[in-house]
Write an enzyme that holds these catalytic residues in place. Sequence first.
Site, PDB file in Angstrom:
ATOM      1  N   SER A 166       0.820  -1.208   0.000  1.00 37.40           N
ATOM      2  CA  SER A 166       0.000   0.000   0.000  1.00 37.40           C
ATOM      3  C   SER A 166       0.862   1.270   0.000  1.00 37.40           C
ATOM      4  O   SER A 166       1.850   1.368   0.726  1.00 37.40           O
ATOM      5  CB  SER A 166      -0.886  -0.001   1.246  1.00 37.40           C
ATOM      6  OG  SER A 166      -1.596   1.209   1.328  1.00 37.40           O
ATOM      7  N   ASN A 169       9.606   8.398   4.282  1.00 36.42           N
ATOM      8  CA  ASN A 169       8.481   9.117   3.714  1.00 36.42           C
ATOM      9  C   ASN A 169       7.550   9.590   4.812  1.00 36.42           C
ATOM     10  O   ASN A 169       7.417   8.961   5.862  1.00 36.42           O
ATOM     11  CB  ASN A 169       7.730   8.260   2.687  1.00 36.42           C
ATOM     12  CG  ASN A 169       6.689   7.367   3.330  1.00 36.42           C
ATOM     13  OD1 ASN A 169       5.584   7.818   3.635  1.00 36.42           O
ATOM     14  ND2 ASN A 169       7.037   6.121   3.564  1.00 36.42           N
ATOM     15  N   ALA A 170       6.951  10.728   4.541  1.00 34.57           N
ATOM     16  CA  ALA A 170       5.889  11.241   5.413  1.00 34.57           C
ATOM     17  C   ALA A 170       4.866  11.876   4.481  1.00 34.57           C
ATOM     18  O   ALA A 170       4.723  13.092   4.415  1.00 34.57           O
ATOM     19  CB  ALA A 170       6.433  12.246   6.409  1.00 34.57           C
ATOM     20  N   GLY A 189       1.730  11.386   4.642  1.00 35.83           N
ATOM     21  CA  GLY A 189       0.605  11.845   5.468  1.00 35.83           C
ATOM     22  C   GLY A 189      -0.735  11.315   4.992  1.00 35.83           C
ATOM     23  O   GLY A 189      -1.775  11.926   5.224  1.00 35.83           O
ATOM     24  N   ASN A 211      -6.561  -0.646   1.335  1.00 35.04           N
ATOM     25  CA  ASN A 211      -5.958  -0.328   2.624  1.00 35.04           C
ATOM     26  C   ASN A 211      -6.769   0.807   3.233  1.00 35.04           C
ATOM     27  O   ASN A 211      -6.986   1.831   2.591  1.00 35.04           O
ATOM     28  CB  ASN A 211      -4.501   0.073   2.369  1.00 35.04           C
ATOM     29  CG  ASN A 211      -3.730   0.429   3.620  1.00 35.04           C
ATOM     30  OD1 ASN A 211      -3.939   1.489   4.200  1.00 35.04           O
ATOM     31  ND2 ASN A 211      -2.825  -0.425   4.038  1.00 35.04           N
ATOM     32  N   ASN A 250      -4.886  -0.504   8.136  1.00 33.95           N
ATOM     33  CA  ASN A 250      -3.644   0.156   8.541  1.00 33.95           C
ATOM     34  C   ASN A 250      -3.807   0.667   9.962  1.00 33.95           C
ATOM     35  O   ASN A 250      -4.435   1.690  10.188  1.00 33.95           O
ATOM     36  CB  ASN A 250      -3.329   1.308   7.579  1.00 33.95           C
ATOM     37  CG  ASN A 250      -2.036   2.012   7.934  1.00 33.95           C
ATOM     38  OD1 ASN A 250      -1.356   1.650   8.898  1.00 33.95           O
ATOM     39  ND2 ASN A 250      -1.681   3.023   7.164  1.00 33.95           N
ATOM     40  N   CYS A 269      -1.308   4.262  11.786  1.00 31.20           N
ATOM     41  CA  CYS A 269      -1.357   5.703  11.572  1.00 31.20           C
ATOM     42  C   CYS A 269      -1.752   6.374  12.886  1.00 31.20           C
ATOM     43  O   CYS A 269      -2.310   5.747  13.771  1.00 31.20           O
ATOM     44  CB  CYS A 269      -2.333   6.043  10.464  1.00 31.20           C
ATOM     45  SG  CYS A 269      -4.010   5.629  10.865  1.00 31.20           S
ATOM     46  N   GLY A 323      12.347   0.037   2.601  1.00 29.59           N
ATOM     47  CA  GLY A 323      13.359  -0.340   1.616  1.00 29.59           C
ATOM     48  C   GLY A 323      14.327  -1.383   2.165  1.00 29.59           C
ATOM     49  O   GLY A 323      14.124  -1.927   3.260  1.00 29.59           O
TER      50      GLY A 323
HETATM   51  C1  LIG Z   1       5.728   6.364  -0.135  1.00 33.12           C
HETATM   52  C2  LIG Z   1       5.113   5.292   0.736  1.00 33.12           C
HETATM   53  C3  LIG Z   1       3.755   5.374   1.076  1.00 33.12           C
HETATM   54  C4  LIG Z   1       3.161   4.412   1.874  1.00 33.12           C
HETATM   55  N1  LIG Z   1       1.825   4.510   2.169  1.00 33.12           N
HETATM   56  C5  LIG Z   1       1.224   3.555   2.924  1.00 33.12           C
HETATM   57  C6  LIG Z   1      -0.182   3.610   3.200  1.00 33.12           C
HETATM   58  O1  LIG Z   1      -0.901   4.506   2.735  1.00 33.12           O
HETATM   59  N2  LIG Z   1      -0.737   2.637   3.984  1.00 33.12           N
HETATM   60  C7  LIG Z   1       0.017   1.605   4.504  1.00 33.12           C
HETATM   61  O2  LIG Z   1      -0.508   0.749   5.199  1.00 33.12           O
HETATM   62  N3  LIG Z   1       1.352   1.521   4.230  1.00 33.12           N
HETATM   63  C8  LIG Z   1       1.966   2.463   3.466  1.00 33.12           C
HETATM   64  N4  LIG Z   1       3.322   2.363   3.185  1.00 33.12           N
HETATM   65  C9  LIG Z   1       4.106   1.225   3.732  1.00 33.12           C
HETATM   66  C10 LIG Z   1       4.266   0.102   2.712  1.00 33.12           C
HETATM   67  O3  LIG Z   1       3.027  -0.435   2.343  1.00 33.12           O
HETATM   68  C11 LIG Z   1       5.156  -1.024   3.256  1.00 33.12           C
HETATM   69  O4  LIG Z   1       4.596  -1.535   4.442  1.00 33.12           O
HETATM   70  C12 LIG Z   1       6.565  -0.559   3.564  1.00 33.12           C
HETATM   71  O5  LIG Z   1       6.967   0.341   2.580  1.00 33.12           O
HETATM   72  C13 LIG Z   1       7.570  -1.695   3.665  1.00 33.12           C
HETATM   73  O6  LIG Z   1       7.816  -2.320   2.420  1.00 33.12           O
HETATM   74  P1  LIG Z   1       9.063  -1.915   1.446  1.00 33.12           P
HETATM   75  O7  LIG Z   1      10.295  -1.918   2.286  1.00 33.12           O
HETATM   76  O8  LIG Z   1       9.054  -2.955   0.373  1.00 33.12           O
HETATM   77  O9  LIG Z   1       8.760  -0.572   0.929  1.00 33.12           O
HETATM   78  C14 LIG Z   1       3.941   3.322   2.369  1.00 33.12           C
HETATM   79  C15 LIG Z   1       5.305   3.230   2.021  1.00 33.12           C
HETATM   80  C16 LIG Z   1       5.892   4.198   1.199  1.00 33.12           C
HETATM   81  C17 LIG Z   1       7.345   4.069   0.827  1.00 33.12           C
END
Ligand SMILES: Cc1cc2nc3c(=O)[nH]c(=O)nc-3n(C[C@H](O)[C@H](O)[C@H](O)COP(=O)(O)O)c2cc1C
Lengths: 282, 310
Positions: free
Chosen positions: B24, B72-73, B75, B102, B130, B133, B220
Amino acid sequence: MLIENTIILSHRLIKGGYRLLTLKSSKIAPMVQPGQFVHLRVPPSADAVLRRPFSVFRAQAGRLAILYKTVGKGTQAMEALRTGDEVNLVGPLGNGYPNVCKNSLPVLVAGGYGMAALYLVAQRTKVKGIVFVGGKCADDILCADDFRRLGWNVRVATEDGSTGQKGLVTRILDAWLNKKPRGRTPEFFACGPNGLLKAICKRVGRNGWDGWISMDRHMGCGLGACLACVQKVRKRDASGKETWAWARVCTEGPVFACRDIVWEDNGMKQTSNTQHRTSNVE
Amino acid sequence: MPMKPDLSIRIGGLVMQNPVMTASGTFGFGPEFARLVDLNRLGAIVVKGISLKPAQGNPTPRLVEVPGGLLNAIGLQNPGFEGFVRDYLPFLRQYQAPVIVNIWGHTIEEYAAIAERFSEVPGVHGLELNISCPNIKHGGIAFGTDKKMARRVIAAVRARTRLPLIPKLSPNVPAIAEFARIAEACGADAVSLINSFPAMAIDIETRRPILANITGGLTGPAIHTIALKMVWEAARAVKIPVIGMGGITSAKEALAFIIAGASAVAVGTANFSEPRCTLAVIKGIEAYLVRHHLASVRALVGTLETGSAS
Ligand SMILES: Cc1cc2nc3c(=O)[nH]c(=O)nc-3n(C[C@H](O)[C@H](O)[C@H](O)COP(=O)(O)O)c2cc1C
Ligand SMILES: Cc1cc2nc3c(=O)[nH]c(=O)nc-3n(C[C@H](O)[C@H](O)[C@H](O)COP(=O)(O)OP(=O)(O)OC[C@H]3O[C@@H](n4cnc5c(N)ncnc54)[C@H](O)[C@@H]3O)c2cc1C
Ligand code: FES
């Protein structure tokens, strides 16, 4: 929009830390519109998990060139690329500059890599216009001769006076505007630092001209998905009241109409509906 | 010619053709990647967090690259329930890949209400909750880090939806297995983990935080091995499927999650640099199963050997 493995045809230092990277691209190159950009996969390293956006400087059958300046880790890693190496691109991305209006005089204003971003505008416009370019010193003035070869009038300003007029580019622009003969209405196309873009929007707004600026924002995906690159733009709500909305620089931009931009200090503050002081984990 | 291994998995009533989904927030609301990725090939599409009302998100800068990952933030900027259903869902309905939405809210009631509303909408196949938050009503205690609150919100949502329900766990807790157990006890169909780690970056020249929000979430490659341990712990604690995510850039990390006990995985940050990463992960998992003579991906789930190697 495509993803393509391109091959480096040449890569050379131009001046002042700027390099010209020419790539063999059969798919993306023919699709590029002036002002669009490509998202380049820098040589993978643990330190660069993101691509880097670059305006397309030249695009013709089968080749595409960018002009970039080394400013940080990604561009530093790019310096090591050699002729024959593969470079993965996503592009062309974003909305570029519109066509020059039929009866207007195109006025290009550039700082830094802005000259590269604006070159295709000049190349693909029949009317010969005028280019104002500024920088700190002579090394910052890129590809002025490319524009001259197209028959455009190029005016240069540098802060240290090492080439062209001494001072800011807005100074030579204002001098020209003051003396400008009647005739075609100027239409502005600008790319450069934020201060310059803002100065252009001010002049454009004051006179009711048309103007287009390309915004530079740090990007995540480049595809409109992550919402990292947003910029405030004007919007009317359902009741017709003026308010603002976010636009994605990578998708709705990078080029915006001057009149649409909401500069941060003009009182249209964001009303927050998420709690900013807590750690806002997504 | 070796037989094609069976990649399908099941989460509650939801059958996925393969175990690879999008994380997500890294894949937008549906159309953003569609010109680069054939969405029909994905195990599931998980869209960015949606709330009842549209949300503007945080001021910029919202993202910064750091060694081994991103902060990231954003929001939780999103068009709200109605905006999403009107502007994005019709597009997603054209594809056969299941859509997991989500969801988030400020209060338990908001969570339950949006879950209920999505249950009435055709084209939504599951809900990821989620719970990491900020919770404004309860003074900033995140639902995902307080066991009592986690129990209440998951139970409240469960009572209002029959869609497959997947609480997404925060890594910001001392024992993630307990939260996985709470989710299972409340009737969740699966758990997904992990969300990002609270973190920050400072520009030492200006002495200012780089993110406008001051702090953000780290994602990441840097978080992969931590996520792996948490997935392993959660998978041992519950019988419901675990969806592993955090730092997947290739099939290698995805397979590690599966071996640790995940039934499915999600690709996040890697979509930004390699928009087709999900497809490469699917291919890589398939090739691995062939190479190891496994008939199905299910046969690999939780096969970690911890005894001494002889
Ligand atoms: C730019 C960005 C926005 C994200 N937005 C959400 C979100 O809206 N809801 C959520 O549950 N997780 C959000 N995540 C978390 C990701 O879904 C994921 O749990 C997290 O990035 C770990 O996986 P990765 O290391 O492969 O990125 C976001 C991550 C990133 C980088
Ligand atoms: C549409 C578009 C077109 C562009 N075209 C060109 C072009 O034609 N030529 C060209 O040379 N450049 C162009 N750029 C700029 C170029 O993308 C950047 O210079 C490049 O990404 C820098 O990468 P880097 O890894 O070298 O620098 P980085 O190491 O990523 O960072 C460079 C500097 O920015 C700071 N920084 C990093 N992240 C953030 C953040 N989130 N917010 C604020 N500051 C941050 C760093 O501290 C550092 O000082 C363009 C940008 C955009 C958006
Ligand atoms: S860079 Fe991701 S939305 Fe623009």
